[in-house]
Design an enzyme around this catalytic site. Sequence first.
Site, PDB file in Angstrom:
ATOM      1  N   LYS A  58      31.708  29.325  36.854  1.00  0.00           N
ATOM      2  CA  LYS A  58      31.672  29.615  38.301  1.00  0.00           C
ATOM      3  C   LYS A  58      31.753  28.305  39.107  1.00  0.00           C
ATOM      4  O   LYS A  58      32.448  28.233  40.111  1.00  0.00           O
ATOM      5  CB  LYS A  58      30.412  30.428  38.647  1.00  0.00           C
ATOM      6  CG  LYS A  58      30.487  31.844  38.083  1.00  0.00           C
ATOM      7  CD  LYS A  58      29.198  32.643  38.204  1.00  0.00           C
ATOM      8  CE  LYS A  58      29.361  33.951  37.428  1.00  0.00           C
ATOM      9  NZ  LYS A  58      28.175  34.820  37.444  1.00  0.00           N
ATOM     10  N   GLN A 102      21.941  34.419  38.771  1.00  0.00           N
ATOM     11  CA  GLN A 102      22.537  34.738  37.476  1.00  0.00           C
ATOM     12  C   GLN A 102      21.575  35.609  36.661  1.00  0.00           C
ATOM     13  O   GLN A 102      20.383  35.317  36.573  1.00  0.00           O
ATOM     14  CB  GLN A 102      22.878  33.441  36.720  1.00  0.00           C
ATOM     15  CG  GLN A 102      23.639  33.633  35.434  1.00  0.00           C
ATOM     16  CD  GLN A 102      25.058  34.199  35.609  1.00  0.00           C
ATOM     17  OE1 GLN A 102      25.679  34.043  36.663  1.00  0.00           O
ATOM     18  NE2 GLN A 102      25.551  34.871  34.596  1.00  0.00           N
ATOM     19  N   ASP A 125      27.801  38.844  44.693  1.00  0.00           N
ATOM     20  CA  ASP A 125      27.934  39.625  43.459  1.00  0.00           C
ATOM     21  C   ASP A 125      28.089  41.109  43.799  1.00  0.00           C
ATOM     22  O   ASP A 125      28.456  41.905  42.935  1.00  0.00           O
ATOM     23  CB  ASP A 125      26.659  39.488  42.604  1.00  0.00           C
ATOM     24  CG  ASP A 125      26.797  38.477  41.475  1.00  0.00           C
ATOM     25  OD1 ASP A 125      27.911  38.340  40.951  1.00  0.00           O
ATOM     26  OD2 ASP A 125      25.775  37.859  41.132  1.00  0.00           O
TER      27      ASP A 125
HETATM   28  N1  GUN Z   1      25.291  38.035  34.214  1.00  0.00           N
HETATM   29  C1  GUN Z   1      26.377  38.514  33.569  1.00  0.00           C
HETATM   30  N2  GUN Z   1      27.355  38.787  34.445  1.00  0.00           N
HETATM   31  C2  GUN Z   1      26.889  38.457  35.673  1.00  0.00           C
HETATM   32  C3  GUN Z   1      27.448  38.508  36.982  1.00  0.00           C
HETATM   33  O1  GUN Z   1      28.587  38.920  37.212  1.00  0.00           O
HETATM   34  N3  GUN Z   1      26.634  38.057  37.985  1.00  0.00           N
HETATM   35  C4  GUN Z   1      25.375  37.630  37.768  1.00  0.00           C
HETATM   36  N4  GUN Z   1      24.651  37.240  38.814  1.00  0.00           N
HETATM   37  N5  GUN Z   1      24.823  37.592  36.560  1.00  0.00           N
HETATM   38  C5  GUN Z   1      25.576  37.991  35.525  1.00  0.00           C
END
Ligand code: GUN
Length: 295
Positions: A58, A102, A125
């Site tokens: 990211k 996350q 998200d």
């Molecule tokens: N953990 C696994 N996939 C994701 C995601 O798309 N966003 C977040 N915040 N955590 C994750």
Amino acid sequence: MAEATPYTLIDGRKISSDIKKEITEKVIERRQLGKKVPHLAIILVGDDGASQTYVDHKVKACKEVGFHYTMMRFADTISEDKLMKHIDQVNRDEDVDGFIVQLPLPQHISVERITEKIRPDKDVDGFTNRNFGSIVSKNPLLLPATPYGVMELLKRYKIETEGKNCVVIGASRLVGAPLSMMLVEEGRATVTVCHKYTKDISSFTRQADILVVAVGKPGIVTGDMVKQGAVVIDVGTTRVEGPQYKNGYALKGDVDFQAVAPKASYITPVPGGVGPMTIASLLLNTLRATELRNP
Ligand code: GUN
């Protein structure tokens, strides 16, 4: 026995890269016009290896498109209240346009309490109930990132969804449930959601023009479960460890690719299918959050 058909591999890396180029151009334009450059904050709790890798991707994506970013790391011993206070701070930070926490979080922290604390207009998200609900509104705010990525893949490969039989395996709050709503609302599809209480899943999947699998169990979709010519979207990304893999692990999808691909018209690989699209959607949402706050 039906003939094997040549299938089209849905290239999530290519589409994600196209989207990143489009975003980069928009960021350059915003800079030239003296407008605010998008700023994404990422909150990471603990030192889970997979989460660290996702977060690294990211950050790399933010750098690629020219976004500002802030990484906030906390030990896995942080209390829920303390984490809530940090979220409150980021909510109020005028410079941060969007942020994510996350997942997974340590056991002692409630995912629902934490995600509901995020300001919906910074929830890039698309995890909050407000954004989940906005799928069925005329004007969605920030769409849940992974389902948004799946819809973009279908759109950019010009795969028709209207009136099609879509079967989604998995009813999770983050993927299966929002995606099934998006396929109905935006996709105008007829959607069946299968989950762990569904009896005889194959009887549904064999009817699917478009089959989406988001369960997290490698290889659960086998060749006999899929109709000839179906579109198959594999959202599963499970880390399977083993000494034969380069980094000590490999990412495995929910679909038995070797068996299913010859029957499919389109199919996503794992890795390189839906995975890169989650990040592309996160960037699209961050740009949108910025445009909403600072037009
Ligand atoms: N953990 C696994 N996939 C994701 C995601 O798309 N966003 C977040 N915040 N955590 C994750």
